[in-house]
Scaffold this motif. Structure first.
Motif, short mmCIF file in Angstrom:
data_model
loop_
_atom_site.label_atom_id
_atom_site.label_comp_id
_atom_site.label_asym_id
_atom_site.label_seq_id
_atom_site.Cartn_x
_atom_site.Cartn_y
_atom_site.Cartn_z
N ARG A 169 -23.43 117.83 29.01
CA ARG A 169 -23.04 119.21 29.24
C ARG A 169 -21.55 119.32 29.55
NH1 ARG A 169 -25.85 120.14 35.12
NH2 ARG A 169 -24.33 118.96 36.34
N LYS A 170 -21.05 120.53 29.55
CA LYS A 170 -19.64 120.77 29.83
C LYS A 170 -19.40 120.67 31.34
CE LYS A 170 -15.40 122.19 28.90
NZ LYS A 170 -14.44 121.40 28.09
N LEU A 171 -18.53 119.76 31.72
CA LEU A 171 -18.18 119.58 33.12
C LEU A 171 -16.68 119.76 33.29
CD1 LEU A 171 -20.37 116.45 33.97
CD2 LEU A 171 -20.84 118.82 34.56
N TYR A 172 -16.27 120.05 34.49
CA TYR A 172 -14.88 120.33 34.80
C TYR A 172 -14.43 119.53 36.02
CZ TYR A 172 -16.01 124.43 31.95
OH TYR A 172 -16.43 125.25 30.93
N LEU A 173 -13.11 119.40 36.14
CA LEU A 173 -12.55 118.80 37.34
C LEU A 173 -12.16 119.93 38.29
CD1 LEU A 173 -11.69 116.05 38.64
CD2 LEU A 173 -9.36 116.68 38.00
N TYR A 174 -12.67 119.85 39.52
CA TYR A 174 -12.30 120.80 40.57
C TYR A 174 -11.36 120.10 41.55
CZ TYR A 174 -15.96 123.90 38.82
OH TYR A 174 -16.72 124.72 38.02
N VAL A 175 -10.28 120.78 41.87
CA VAL A 175 -9.23 120.21 42.72
C VAL A 175 -9.02 121.12 43.92
CG1 VAL A 175 -6.81 119.49 42.83
CG2 VAL A 175 -8.10 119.22 40.70
N GLY A 176 -9.10 120.56 45.12
CA GLY A 176 -8.91 121.33 46.35
C GLY A 176 -7.53 121.11 46.94
N TYR A 177 -6.92 122.18 47.42
CA TYR A 177 -5.62 122.09 48.08
C TYR A 177 -5.74 121.39 49.43
CZ TYR A 177 -2.75 125.23 45.15
OH TYR A 177 -2.01 125.80 44.14
N GLY A 178 -4.65 120.72 49.80
CA GLY A 178 -4.42 120.41 51.20
C GLY A 178 -3.84 121.67 51.82
N ILE A 179 -4.24 121.99 53.04
CA ILE A 179 -3.76 123.19 53.72
C ILE A 179 -3.24 122.79 55.10
CG2 ILE A 179 -4.37 125.47 54.62
CD1 ILE A 179 -4.65 125.42 51.65
N TYR A 180 -2.01 123.16 55.39
CA TYR A 180 -1.45 122.82 56.71
C TYR A 180 -2.26 123.49 57.82
CZ TYR A 180 2.73 120.67 54.71
OH TYR A 180 3.60 119.84 54.04
N GLY A 181 -2.51 122.75 58.89
CA GLY A 181 -3.24 123.26 60.04
C GLY A 181 -2.32 124.00 61.00
N ASP A 182 -1.74 125.08 60.52
CA ASP A 182 -0.78 125.86 61.29
C ASP A 182 -1.51 127.03 61.93
OD1 ASP A 182 1.27 127.42 62.25
OD2 ASP A 182 2.51 127.31 60.45
N ILE A 183 -1.65 127.03 63.25
CA ILE A 183 -2.39 128.09 63.93
C ILE A 183 -1.56 129.35 64.12
CG2 ILE A 183 -3.86 126.41 65.11
CD1 ILE A 183 -2.26 126.97 67.66
N GLY A 184 -0.28 129.29 63.75
CA GLY A 184 0.60 130.43 63.94
C GLY A 184 0.66 131.38 62.77
#
Length: 398
Positions: free
Chosen positions: A200-215
Motif C-alpha cells: 500500500r501507499k505509505l508516507y514518511l511523517y516527520v515531527g518537529y523539535g519544539i523548544y521548551g520555552d514557557i515564556g
C-alpha cells in the motif's frame, strides 16, 4: 529476479505475526559515547538498528554490534525502518544551538553557523553497511535529503527581532512511516492490487523539535509533516563531510498541528502502530503549569483533520489540525484525561529514546542510561506489550 525475491521476503516478514516467545526480553548495547536517540527492528535479518547521536549501529539480538557508521556529522535522532526497501530513515540535525555546539565539541569539528544550519532525513541502506566504522563518504550507505520547511521555520526571525523560531521550531526529531491520515483501512489498498500492508501507499511523517520555552504561547502544538518516500529517495544526496546541502522538497505534502501542550524538544520518538492504527508520540514532558505534561500521546490514523487557528498563535490563519485519541477509542481503555484542557495521554517513563512497534501489541522500547563506573551510555531495548489497564500504556513482557 533478485529484487523480486527480496520484496517477497520482505512481505513475508511483515505478514509474520510477532511472538513474544521468539523475541528476547531485552537487547542491551553498552559502551557508547553519546546517548541513544532511536531504535528499529529488522525482522528479516533479525537484528536491531540504533542511533547514538553521531553513531549508527547494527546489532544482533544479544546486543553485539555487527556493523556501524561512526562518522556522522550532526545529531542523528529518531529512526524508522522500511522493510520493503530495506532502508532506515532517521532525522539528522546540523545546527548552531547548544545541542549542535555540544555535538561539534564531541566530534572535534567546527560548529555550523545559523545561516548554514540544516535539517535532513538520513536514508541508510542497511544492506550496504559492512563492518565497524563504515565511512559514509564515497559510497551509498548514507544519503541525506534536506527538510527545507523546517530549516525555514528554525531560521525565522521577525522584523522587530522579538520573535524567532516559528512555532518554537528547534529542528526535527521523531520520524515514522505510516498510511495517509484520514484514509479508511480498506481504501488504503484500493486501486493498487495490494494484498499486503507492504504494497500500500505509505508516507514518511516527520515531527518537529519544539523548544521548551514557557515564556511563549505559540509553541503548544506538535508540528508534523508528511512526505512522499519515493520523492525523498530521488532527492537524497551522498554525504560530503563538512558540507550541508539544501537539496530536498520545497514543502511537505501535508502539514498537521496537534495540541499536546508545550514539550521539551517536541516529538522525540514517533511510531505508527498497525495493531492499533495509531501514531504514538514519546516526548520529554513540558513544564507549563496549564497543561498535564504527559510523556506519551497518541492519535488515530483514521480521523478527519480539521482546520482552525492555533490557540496562542501569532496569527489567526487556519491550519490543518489533528485530534488526540479519546478514551472510548478501540484498544484504549481510560487514558489519562486532563479535564481543564481535554488533552489525553499517558505518564510513561520510557520511549523518548526509542519506540518500536513489532505488531500484535508488542513493542521494543528503549530504556537508556549511563553506566556509573565507566561513564559510558547504554540502551536496553526492552520488550513491552500494549496494556489495556486503566491509565497504563505498556507493561514489560516477562
Amino acid at each position: 529476479m533478485k529484487t523480486c525475491f527480496a520484496i517477497i521476503a520482505a512481505i513475508i516478514a511483515i505478514m509474520a505475526p510477532a511472538s513474544a516467545a521468539d523475541l528476547p526480553e531485552s537487547i542491551l548495547v553498552t559502551g557508547q559515547e553519546q546517548h541513544v536517540q532511536g531504535i528499529a527492528y529488522d525482522s528479516e535479518k533479525n537484528c536491531m538498528y540504533m542511533s547514538f547521536t553521531s553513531r549508527f549501529v547494527k546489532t544482533d539480538m544479544q546486543g553485539n554490534i555487527l556493523a556501524s557508521i561512526d562518522r556522522i556529522q550532526g545529531h542523528l535522532g529518531a529512526m524508522t525502518f522500511n522493510p520493503v526497501t530495506r532502508k532506515v530513515y532517521a532525522s539528522l540535525e546540523c545546527k548552531d544551538d547548544e545541542i549542535g555546539a555540544g555535538i561539534a565539541k564531541t566530534l572535534n569539528v567546527k560548529t555550523v553557523s545559523r545561516a548554514d544550519s540544516r535539517f535532513f532525513i538520513a536514508i541508510i541502506d542497511v544492506d550496504r553497511l559492512e563492518g565497524i566504522g563504515t565511512d559514509p563518504e564515497g559510497n551509498e550507505v548514507l544519503r541525506t535529503v534536506c527538510i527545507k520547511k523546517a530549516v525555514e521555520d528554525y531560521a525565522f526571525r521577525s522584523k522587530s527581532g522579538d520573535y524567532e523560531h516559528r512555532y518554537g521550531c528547534s529542528g526535527i526529531d521523531g520520524v515514522t512511516i505510516g498510511p495517509a491520515i484520514g484514509e479508511p483501512r480498506a481504501a488504503r489498498y484500493a486501486g493498487r492490487n495490494a494484498a499486503t500492508p507492504s504494497e500500500r501507499k505509505l508516507y514518511l511523517y516527520v515531527g518537529y523539535g519544539i523548544y521548551g520555552d514557557i515564556g511563549r504561547t505559540d509553541n503548544d502544538y506538535q508540528v508534523i509533516h508528511r512526505y512522499d518516500l519515493e520523492e525523498l529517495d530521488k532527492l537524497a544526496r551522498p554525504v560530503i563531510f563538512g558540507e550541508t546541502h539544501s537539496e530536498g522538497p520545497d514543502k511537505p505534502e501535508k502539514e498537521y498541528f496537534l495540541r499536546t501542550g508545550n514539550t521539551n524538544y517536541g516529538i522525540q520518538n514517533f511510531a505508527y502502530d498497525e495493531y492499533t492504527d495509531c501514531f504514538f508520540l514519546a516526548v520529554y514532558k513540558g513544564k507549563k503549569a496549564d497543561f498535564p505534561n504527559y510523556n506519551l500521546f497518541a492519535f488515530k490514523a483514521l480521523q478527519k483533520p480539521f482546520k482552525a487557528a492555533l490557540t496562542g498563535g501569532r496569527n489567526k490563519r487556519k491550519v490543518l489540525q489533528l485530534s488526540l485519541v479519546k478514551p472510548e477509542e478501540p484498544y484504549f481503555i481510560n487514558p489519562s484525561v486532563d479535564e481543564a484542557t481535554g488533552i489525553t495521554g499517558w505518564r510513561f517513563k520510557w520511549g523518548s529514546t526509542g519506540l518500536c512497534p513489532l505488531g500484535k501489541g508488542l513493542w521494543y522500547i528503549s530504556e537508556n542510561g549511563k553506566d556509573k563506573t565507566s561513564g559510558k551510555e547504554y540502551c536496553n531495548a526492552r520488550l513491552y506489550r500494549w496494556s489495556r489497564n486503566a491509565g497504563e500504556a505498556f507493561t514489560p513482557v516477562q
